[in-house]
Design an enzyme around this catalytic site. Structure first.
Site, PDB file in Angstrom:
ATOM      1  N   GLU A  52       0.883  -1.169   0.000  1.00 22.08           N
ATOM      2  CA  GLU A  52       0.000   0.000   0.000  1.00 22.08           C
ATOM      3  C   GLU A  52       0.915   1.212   0.000  1.00 22.08           C
ATOM      4  O   GLU A  52       1.444   1.602   1.043  1.00 22.08           O
ATOM      5  CB  GLU A  52      -0.877   0.012   1.267  1.00 22.08           C
ATOM      6  CG  GLU A  52      -1.856  -1.140   1.379  1.00 22.08           C
ATOM      7  CD  GLU A  52      -3.026  -1.019   0.422  1.00 22.08           C
ATOM      8  OE1 GLU A  52      -3.214   0.058  -0.192  1.00 22.08           O
ATOM      9  OE2 GLU A  52      -3.741  -2.003   0.254  1.00 22.08           O
ATOM     10  N   CYS A  59      -2.356   9.472   2.389  1.00 31.02           N
ATOM     11  CA  CYS A  59      -1.960   8.804   1.151  1.00 31.02           C
ATOM     12  C   CYS A  59      -2.978   9.046   0.046  1.00 31.02           C
ATOM     13  O   CYS A  59      -2.622   9.270  -1.095  1.00 31.02           O
ATOM     14  CB  CYS A  59      -1.800   7.307   1.401  1.00 31.02           C
ATOM     15  SG  CYS A  59      -3.236   6.549   2.159  1.00 31.02           S
TER      16      CYS A  59
HETATM   17  P1  NAD Z   1       8.304   5.073   4.633  1.00 36.41           P
HETATM   18  O1  NAD Z   1       8.306   4.297   3.381  1.00 36.41           O
HETATM   19  O2  NAD Z   1       9.404   6.026   4.873  1.00 36.41           O
HETATM   20  O3  NAD Z   1       8.279   4.105   5.916  1.00 36.41           O
HETATM   21  C1  NAD Z   1       7.250   3.178   6.117  1.00 36.41           C
HETATM   22  C2  NAD Z   1       7.745   2.077   7.045  1.00 36.41           C
HETATM   23  O4  NAD Z   1       8.759   1.338   6.377  1.00 36.41           O
HETATM   24  C3  NAD Z   1       8.366   2.567   8.347  1.00 36.41           C
HETATM   25  O5  NAD Z   1       7.916   1.735   9.384  1.00 36.41           O
HETATM   26  C4  NAD Z   1       9.856   2.411   8.108  1.00 36.41           C
HETATM   27  O6  NAD Z   1      10.599   2.213   9.280  1.00 36.41           O
HETATM   28  C5  NAD Z   1       9.882   1.165   7.255  1.00 36.41           C
HETATM   29  N1  NAD Z   1      11.075   1.003   6.421  1.00 36.41           N
HETATM   30  C6  NAD Z   1      11.905   1.958   5.940  1.00 36.41           C
HETATM   31  N2  NAD Z   1      12.884   1.396   5.192  1.00 36.41           N
HETATM   32  C7  NAD Z   1      12.663   0.055   5.196  1.00 36.41           C
HETATM   33  C8  NAD Z   1      13.314  -1.053   4.585  1.00 36.41           C
HETATM   34  N3  NAD Z   1      14.367  -0.903   3.815  1.00 36.41           N
HETATM   35  N4  NAD Z   1      12.802  -2.278   4.791  1.00 36.41           N
HETATM   36  C9  NAD Z   1      11.697  -2.448   5.548  1.00 36.41           C
HETATM   37  N5  NAD Z   1      11.040  -1.436   6.158  1.00 36.41           N
HETATM   38  C10 NAD Z   1      11.516  -0.187   5.978  1.00 36.41           C
HETATM   39  O7  NAD Z   1       6.880   5.805   4.659  1.00 36.41           O
HETATM   40  P2  NAD Z   1       6.322   6.842   5.727  1.00 36.41           P
HETATM   41  O8  NAD Z   1       7.008   8.146   5.533  1.00 36.41           O
HETATM   42  O9  NAD Z   1       6.303   6.234   7.066  1.00 36.41           O
HETATM   43  O10 NAD Z   1       4.792   6.972   5.289  1.00 36.41           O
HETATM   44  C11 NAD Z   1       4.351   7.879   4.328  1.00 36.41           C
HETATM   45  C12 NAD Z   1       4.108   7.192   3.012  1.00 36.41           C
HETATM   46  O11 NAD Z   1       3.161   6.161   3.205  1.00 36.41           O
HETATM   47  C13 NAD Z   1       3.505   8.093   1.956  1.00 36.41           C
HETATM   48  O12 NAD Z   1       4.107   7.832   0.713  1.00 36.41           O
HETATM   49  C14 NAD Z   1       2.047   7.662   1.928  1.00 36.41           C
HETATM   50  O13 NAD Z   1       1.388   7.927   0.719  1.00 36.41           O
HETATM   51  C15 NAD Z   1       2.156   6.220   2.207  1.00 36.41           C
HETATM   52  N6  NAD Z   1       0.914   5.686   2.722  1.00 36.41           N
HETATM   53  C16 NAD Z   1       0.181   4.853   1.921  1.00 36.41           C
HETATM   54  C17 NAD Z   1      -1.040   4.368   2.371  1.00 36.41           C
HETATM   55  C18 NAD Z   1      -1.873   3.452   1.510  1.00 36.41           C
HETATM   56  O14 NAD Z   1      -2.790   2.850   2.037  1.00 36.41           O
HETATM   57  N7  NAD Z   1      -1.607   3.310   0.228  1.00 36.41           N
HETATM   58  C19 NAD Z   1      -1.509   4.726   3.640  1.00 36.41           C
HETATM   59  C20 NAD Z   1      -0.731   5.561   4.427  1.00 36.41           C
HETATM   60  C21 NAD Z   1       0.482   6.031   3.957  1.00 36.41           C
END
Ligand code: NAD
Length: 501
Positions: free
Chosen positions: A247, A281
């Site tokens: 997602e 998002c």
């Molecule tokens: P992010 O991708 O920076 O981090 C998300 C999670 O991934 C965190 O828990 C982080 O610690 C973890 N992470 C980071 N690097 C990783 C790796 N290499 N391997 C495994 N895990 C890792 O995103 P964010 O800044 O926390 O959230 C914002 C983003 O999320 C925006 O792009 C938003 O659009 C998206 N989002 C999407 C939805 C949806 O349902 N499509 C919902 C909410 C947020």
């Protein structure tokens, strides 16, 4: 509480492998949490596997009773939970309450519907296999790893957690490093209603902890976060053929047609773009307005957005930018739009005063500006004039993202919705689909794949198990070496009769 800056979760330098969760409004430390190592994550998954048998054996009714008890506990402790979400994200009290209302509604839905959607059922065996009974059931995968973001730290991961649990899986959840306390709250409240085994565990830490979860041997990895991280997750999971649900981000469009209720559309654009400081998002980021109603729409949006103010107080219209590095992205998108001929009708570069960003409404922004093409994740709107709603649809479909969309039209709403390439569309309202638990939620293209919520969201955490049982011998049986060529000829005659006409 101690004062600290900047508001980025800090790795402690005391060698204890812990980090601080900070209030983005003040920089104050809320709590410290452990940085789970690869070994910690593996151990959590091992323990979760032991717990899986207990949880699966409870059956749909037993699990529903526990999930209902959890829901009631979350309702009872709603104020405490809201305060924690507001502290870790900075979001206003009402934005946090809205998030929790959705969490509770989805938890109720998943627990109530799991049996009907996933339970064993008969399937028609068809004309050729009339002598067999066929049954299908959807079985839990085992242990599901969930990695969550910070913007809806309860709602987004619960779209996976609640549905995976209802389907009979145990869960190991890695919350965002910005909102570890929210994850811990979910885990500890769940443990109050399921004290026997660690059915839902929480491992806190940074990206490395998430990466360890991908290769820990979980049976599925459900990720919600940015598209670049989603790609890394999928690559990591490929090594062990661990299935993934992604997602990811979006750049969601709104189309305002010639026949729209312009006042409602303006209200929807302002709320959909600015609530939760635009850190949604599926929030509205780009608006395509039919020429006939453009001037009226811009006047209304300007008036409404111009009145809103961010702040740290509970009654503020919206809160700060939770993740400090996002401020630079917002700034670069606004600057790019203005440098390439766009105009700000509300705010401008001066609206960016970390940790707060005031509303910015940009018009006449070129289609190739980063403000038009990349996820901004701030309280900004890009509003562009188009000849008509069909031109709006073309522009809306022009990006690789495809999460959600909005259409405002009195007569063509569903027709325009059908033409949009994305996972969800709300007609004459914004984001309504996210509040309908029966509707699957998820994107296409760069917004990811797989679905949370609804029947699909339950099945996402299962595998189909199909069984046939021979009830009596068939007159024609082509699946034996005793069949003889007459049997095959007769089968083909039957196929021609049934399907060749
Ligand atoms: P992010 O991708 O920076 O981090 C998300 C999670 O991934 C965190 O828990 C982080 O610690 C973890 N992470 C980071 N690097 C990783 C790796 N290499 N391997 C495994 N895990 C890792 O995103 P964010 O800044 O926390 O959230 C914002 C983003 O999320 C925006 O792009 C938003 O659009 C998206 N989002 C999407 C939805 C949806 O349902 N499509 C919902 C909410 C947020």
């Amino acid at each position: 509480m101690t004062q600290t800056a900047p508001t980025t979760p800090a790795r402690a330098d005391d060698g204890q492998r812990r980090f601080a969760s900070l209030d983005p409004r003040t920089g104050e430390i809320i709590a410290h949490h452990p940085v789970a190592s690869e070994a910690d994550v593996r151990e959590a998954v091992r323990v979760a596997r032991d717990a899986a048998a207990f949880w699966a054996e409870l059956g749909f009714d037993g699990r529903r009773a526990r999930l209902d008890a959890w829901r009631r506990l979350l309702v009872k402790r709603l104020d405490e939970f809201q305060a924690l979400i507001s502290a870790e994200t900075g979001k206003s009290a009402d934005d946090a309450r809205t998030e929790l209302a959705l969490v509770i509604d989805h938890l109720h839905w998943a627990a109530k519907h799991a049996s009907k959607v996933l339970g064993k059922r008969k399937v028609s065996s068809g004309m050729l296999m009339y002598n067999h009974a066929a049954t299908l059931e959807y079985r839990p995968l085992g242990v599901v790893g969930v990695i969550g973001p910070w913007n809806y730290p309860a709602f987004t991961p619960m779209g996976s957690i609640a549905y995976a649990l209802a389907a009979g899986n145990t869960v190991v959840f890695k919350p965002s490093e910005y909102t570890p306390g929210v994850g811990v709250f979910l885990g500890s409240t769940f443990a109050e209603v399921v004290p026997e085994f660690p059915v839902l565990q929480v491992v806190t830490g940074f990206g490395e902890t998430g990466a360890a979860l991908c290769t820990s041997g979980v049976d599925k990895l459900a990720f919600t976060g940015s598209t670049p991280t989603g790609k890394k997750i999928m690559a990591a999971c490929a090594a062990t053929l661990t299935p993934v649900l992604l997602e990811c981000g979006g750049k969601d469009p709104m189309i305002v047609a010639e026949d729209a209720d312009v006042r409602a559309a303006a209200e929807g654009a302002v709320w959909g773009g600015i609530f939760n400081a635009g850190q949604t998002c599926a929030g509205v980021e780009r608006v395509y307005v039919a020429d006939a109603v453009y001037d009226e729409f811009i006047a209304l949006v300007t008036e409404k957005a111009g009145k809103l103010r961010p702040g740290g107080e509970a009654t503020a219209d919206f809160g700060p930018i939770t993740m400090p590095k996002q401020v630079e992205i917002i700034q670069s998108h606004v600057a790019d739009a203005l440098e390439r001929g766009g105009r700000a009708v509300v705010g401008g570069l001066e609206s960016i005063r970390p940790p707060y960003v005031e509303p910015v409404v940009l018009v006449d922004v070129p289609a190739d500006s980063t403000a038009s093409t990349e996820e901004t994740f701030g309280p900004t709107l890009v509003v562009n004039r188009v000849a008509d709603a069909d031109e709006g649809v073309r522009q809306a479909n022009s990006l690789a993202y495809g999460l959600g969309a909005t259409v405002f039209s009195r007569n063509r709403g569903e027709e325009l919705a059908d033409k949009l390439r994305c996972g969800m569309v709300a007609v004459n309202a914004v984001l309504a689909y996210a509040s309908v638990p029966g509707l699957p939620f998820g994107g296409v293209g760069d917004s990811g794949f797989g679905r949370i919520h609804g029947d699909d969201g339950l099945r996402e955490f299962t595998y189909a198990h199909s069984v046939t049982r021979k009830r009596f011998g068939a007159l024609l049986n082509p699946m034996t070496y005793d069949r003889g060529s007459r049997t095959i000829r007769r089968v083909l005659r039957l196929v021609r009769f049934l399907y060749g006409r």
